[in-house]
Design a protein around this motif. Structure first.
Motif, PDB file in Angstrom:
ATOM      1  N   ARG A 103     -16.922   3.985   1.877  1.00 49.25           N
ATOM      2  CA  ARG A 103     -16.259   5.264   2.031  1.00 49.25           C
ATOM      3  C   ARG A 103     -15.228   5.614   0.968  1.00 49.25           C
ATOM      4  O   ARG A 103     -14.307   4.682   0.801  1.00 49.25           O
ATOM      5  CB  ARG A 103     -15.631   5.633   3.299  1.00 49.25           C
ATOM      6  N   VAL A 104     -15.487   6.571   0.123  1.00 54.32           N
ATOM      7  CA  VAL A 104     -14.586   7.007  -0.956  1.00 54.32           C
ATOM      8  C   VAL A 104     -14.255   8.682  -0.650  1.00 54.32           C
ATOM      9  O   VAL A 104     -15.104   9.350  -0.587  1.00 54.32           O
ATOM     10  CB  VAL A 104     -15.037   6.888  -2.190  1.00 54.32           C
ATOM     11  N   PRO A 105     -12.940   8.948  -0.738  1.00 54.42           N
ATOM     12  CA  PRO A 105     -11.613   8.319  -0.594  1.00 54.42           C
ATOM     13  C   PRO A 105     -11.443   7.415   0.530  1.00 54.42           C
ATOM     14  O   PRO A 105     -12.023   7.505   1.539  1.00 54.42           O
ATOM     15  CB  PRO A 105     -10.706   9.349  -1.002  1.00 54.42           C
ATOM     16  N   ASP A 106     -10.529   6.641   0.481  1.00 52.24           N
ATOM     17  CA  ASP A 106     -10.476   5.634   1.661  1.00 52.24           C
ATOM     18  C   ASP A 106      -9.341   5.937   2.766  1.00 52.24           C
ATOM     19  O   ASP A 106      -8.829   4.971   3.289  1.00 52.24           O
ATOM     20  CB  ASP A 106     -10.346   3.973   1.083  1.00 52.24           C
ATOM     21  N   VAL A 107      -8.917   7.275   2.559  1.00 49.93           N
ATOM     22  CA  VAL A 107      -8.118   7.749   3.610  1.00 49.93           C
ATOM     23  C   VAL A 107      -9.131   8.255   4.693  1.00 49.93           C
ATOM     24  O   VAL A 107      -9.799   9.153   4.329  1.00 49.93           O
ATOM     25  CB  VAL A 107      -6.797   8.591   3.235  1.00 49.93           C
ATOM     26  N   PRO A 108      -8.848   8.141   6.112  1.00 47.63           N
ATOM     27  CA  PRO A 108      -9.728   8.799   7.030  1.00 47.63           C
ATOM     28  C   PRO A 108      -9.850  10.192   6.862  1.00 47.63           C
ATOM     29  O   PRO A 108      -8.781  10.966   6.829  1.00 47.63           O
ATOM     30  CB  PRO A 108      -9.327   8.171   8.267  1.00 47.63           C
ATOM     31  N   ALA A 109     -10.888  10.816   7.095  1.00 47.54           N
ATOM     32  CA  ALA A 109     -11.126  12.141   7.083  1.00 47.54           C
ATOM     33  C   ALA A 109     -10.170  12.900   8.307  1.00 47.54           C
ATOM     34  O   ALA A 109      -9.494  14.031   8.046  1.00 47.54           O
ATOM     35  CB  ALA A 109     -12.443  12.501   7.229  1.00 47.54           C
ATOM     36  N   ALA A 110     -10.082  12.234   9.196  1.00 45.66           N
ATOM     37  CA  ALA A 110      -9.235  12.782  10.694  1.00 45.66           C
ATOM     38  C   ALA A 110      -7.725  12.586  10.176  1.00 45.66           C
ATOM     39  O   ALA A 110      -6.995  13.603  10.632  1.00 45.66           O
ATOM     40  CB  ALA A 110      -9.288  11.923  11.972  1.00 45.66           C
ATOM     41  N   VAL A 111      -7.086  11.918   9.128  1.00 50.13           N
ATOM     42  CA  VAL A 111      -5.747  11.621   8.671  1.00 50.13           C
ATOM     43  C   VAL A 111      -5.949  12.964   7.518  1.00 50.13           C
ATOM     44  O   VAL A 111      -4.757  13.844   7.522  1.00 50.13           O
ATOM     45  CB  VAL A 111      -5.610  10.457   7.989  1.00 50.13           C
ATOM     46  N   VAL A 112      -6.765  13.215   6.881  1.00 50.70           N
ATOM     47  CA  VAL A 112      -6.769  14.338   5.916  1.00 50.70           C
ATOM     48  C   VAL A 112      -6.623  15.744   6.820  1.00 50.70           C
ATOM     49  O   VAL A 112      -5.791  16.645   6.371  1.00 50.70           O
ATOM     50  CB  VAL A 112      -7.942  14.484   5.094  1.00 50.70           C
ATOM     51  N   ASP A 113      -7.355  15.680   7.829  1.00 53.76           N
ATOM     52  CA  ASP A 113      -7.208  16.995   8.567  1.00 53.76           C
ATOM     53  C   ASP A 113      -6.085  17.172   9.232  1.00 53.76           C
ATOM     54  O   ASP A 113      -5.355  18.301   9.435  1.00 53.76           O
ATOM     55  CB  ASP A 113      -8.470  16.983   9.782  1.00 53.76           C
ATOM     56  N   GLU A 114      -5.184  16.023   9.586  1.00 52.19           N
ATOM     57  CA  GLU A 114      -4.123  16.121  10.350  1.00 52.19           C
ATOM     58  C   GLU A 114      -2.939  16.398   9.172  1.00 52.19           C
ATOM     59  O   GLU A 114      -2.030  17.144   9.666  1.00 52.19           O
ATOM     60  CB  GLU A 114      -3.889  14.784  11.042  1.00 52.19           C
ATOM     61  N   ALA A 115      -3.067  15.934   8.249  1.00 55.58           N
ATOM     62  CA  ALA A 115      -1.997  16.152   7.176  1.00 55.58           C
ATOM     63  C   ALA A 115      -1.987  17.492   6.622  1.00 55.58           C
ATOM     64  O   ALA A 115      -1.153  18.368   6.731  1.00 55.58           O
ATOM     65  CB  ALA A 115      -2.466  15.372   5.852  1.00 55.58           C
ATOM     66  N   GLU A 116      -3.412  18.166   6.633  1.00 55.52           N
ATOM     67  CA  GLU A 116      -3.132  19.945   6.402  1.00 55.52           C
ATOM     68  C   GLU A 116      -2.708  20.640   7.445  1.00 55.52           C
ATOM     69  O   GLU A 116      -2.239  21.464   7.134  1.00 55.52           O
ATOM     70  CB  GLU A 116      -4.886  20.020   6.125  1.00 55.52           C
ATOM     71  N   ARG A 117      -3.038  19.993   8.837  1.00 48.29           N
ATOM     72  CA  ARG A 117      -2.560  20.860   9.869  1.00 48.29           C
ATOM     73  C   ARG A 117      -0.987  20.775   9.967  1.00 48.29           C
ATOM     74  O   ARG A 117      -0.440  21.812  10.105  1.00 48.29           O
ATOM     75  CB  ARG A 117      -3.052  20.217  11.169  1.00 48.29           C
ATOM     76  N   LEU A 118      -0.435  19.573   9.837  1.00 50.62           N
ATOM     77  CA  LEU A 118       1.059  19.633   9.804  1.00 50.62           C
ATOM     78  C   LEU A 118       1.851  20.397   8.581  1.00 50.62           C
ATOM     79  O   LEU A 118       2.635  20.826   8.911  1.00 50.62           O
ATOM     80  CB  LEU A 118       1.321  18.030   9.954  1.00 50.62           C
ATOM     81  N   THR A 119       0.914  20.384   7.696  1.00 47.60           N
ATOM     82  CA  THR A 119       1.560  20.891   6.312  1.00 47.60           C
ATOM     83  C   THR A 119       1.460  22.465   6.929  1.00 47.60           C
ATOM     84  O   THR A 119       2.570  23.233   6.494  1.00 47.60           O
ATOM     85  CB  THR A 119       0.557  20.834   5.095  1.00 47.60           C
ATOM     86  N   ARG A 120       0.477  23.121   7.297  1.00 48.32           N
ATOM     87  CA  ARG A 120       0.391  24.458   7.353  1.00 48.32           C
ATOM     88  C   ARG A 120       1.417  24.995   8.678  1.00 48.32           C
ATOM     89  O   ARG A 120       1.965  25.811   8.692  1.00 48.32           O
ATOM     90  CB  ARG A 120      -1.196  24.826   8.141  1.00 48.32           C
ATOM     91  N   LEU A 121       1.617  24.105   9.583  1.00 47.53           N
ATOM     92  CA  LEU A 121       2.596  24.224  10.695  1.00 47.53           C
ATOM     93  C   LEU A 121       4.042  24.247  10.091  1.00 47.53           C
ATOM     94  O   LEU A 121       4.803  25.093  10.297  1.00 47.53           O
ATOM     95  CB  LEU A 121       2.559  23.139  11.800  1.00 47.53           C
ATOM     96  N   ALA A 122       4.245  23.478   9.243  1.00 48.24           N
ATOM     97  CA  ALA A 122       5.576  23.337   8.626  1.00 48.24           C
ATOM     98  C   ALA A 122       6.022  24.466   7.807  1.00 48.24           C
ATOM     99  O   ALA A 122       7.022  25.034   7.739  1.00 48.24           O
ATOM    100  CB  ALA A 122       5.686  22.000   7.405  1.00 48.24           C
TER     101      ALA A 122
END
Length: 229
Positions: A46-65
């Protein structure tokens, strides 16, 4: 955050977008701890090697901030995002000129700046546009629904369930932007063990009835019109 000064070339950015678009239809891991995703990565390269769920959560937290007016809450969301991403050896950055959240592998960075000579393959970078539809409207819908459920609990069952329902509504709206009856077992455990004792100021009666209150909330929610998907 400070915008990085040395960005990968445009073709590299486009390649990262293509990779993420290609993965949109694939199954995503259930959680954001990355264990299941890491196993999949070993077998599928898998590329990139950060999990897709982590990417989704990072986006969600960024929007909340970005949407909160409480600076302490914004800092909490940013810190939570950074810790999550960095636990997978990635570094989050905001690129101001096109309003994009970028996740870089940690080994590409030096003193907060991307080092182009360290980029062995650009496929490992992740870009998420923050300019499109996001969590702001969704947050309002979910929060209104969760508050309506709490009001219905108060009307039908009174105390101690009412105050617990209000605390659970705030927890699910502010921390996960999810309906109270869409909570996972892990979310319920986090509320029960961490959030409620520290932030809910529960009475002894509330604590004793907590499991019953959570069951009442779920039961009452079944009769309240939910937020649109």
């Amino acid at each position: 955050m400070t915008r990085t000064n040395d960005e990968p070339p445009e073709w590299a950015k486009e390649r990262a977008r293509e990779v993420m678009a290609a993965e949109t239809g694939d199954g995503e891991p259930e959680g954001v701890d990355g264990e299941g995703a890491a196993d999949a990565a070993d077998g599928d390269d898998r590329v990139p090697d950060v999990p897709a769920a982590v990417v989704d959560e990072a986006e969600r937290l960024t929007r909340l901030a970005r949407q909160t007016e409480d600076e302490a809450a914004a800092a909490f969301y940013r810190d939570r995002r950074d810790e999550l991403v960095e636990s997978h050896d990635y570094v989050p950055r905001l690129r101001d000129e096109d309003d994009t959240l970028v996740l870089y592998p940690g080994e590409w960075m030096d003193d907060g700046t991307v080092q182009l000579d360290r980029i062995e393959t650009t496929d490992r970078a992740v870009e998420v546009s923050l300019s499109g539809p996001g969590d702001a409207d969704r947050y309002r819908e979910v929060a209104a629904y969760n508050d309506a459920v709490a009001d219905a609990v108060a009307e039908a069952h009174g105390e101690p369930h009412a105050d617990t329902a209000r605390s659970f509504a705030a927890f699910m709206s502010n921390h996960y932007v999810r309906a109270v009856d869409d909570a996972t077992p892990d979310m319920r455990a986090e509320f029960r063990e961490e959030y409620f004792p520290r932030n809910g100021w529960p009475s002894d009666e509330q604590l004793a009835a907590l499991d019953e209150s959570l069951a009442v909330i779920e039961s009452v929610a079944a009769d309240v019109d939910g937020p649109e998907e």
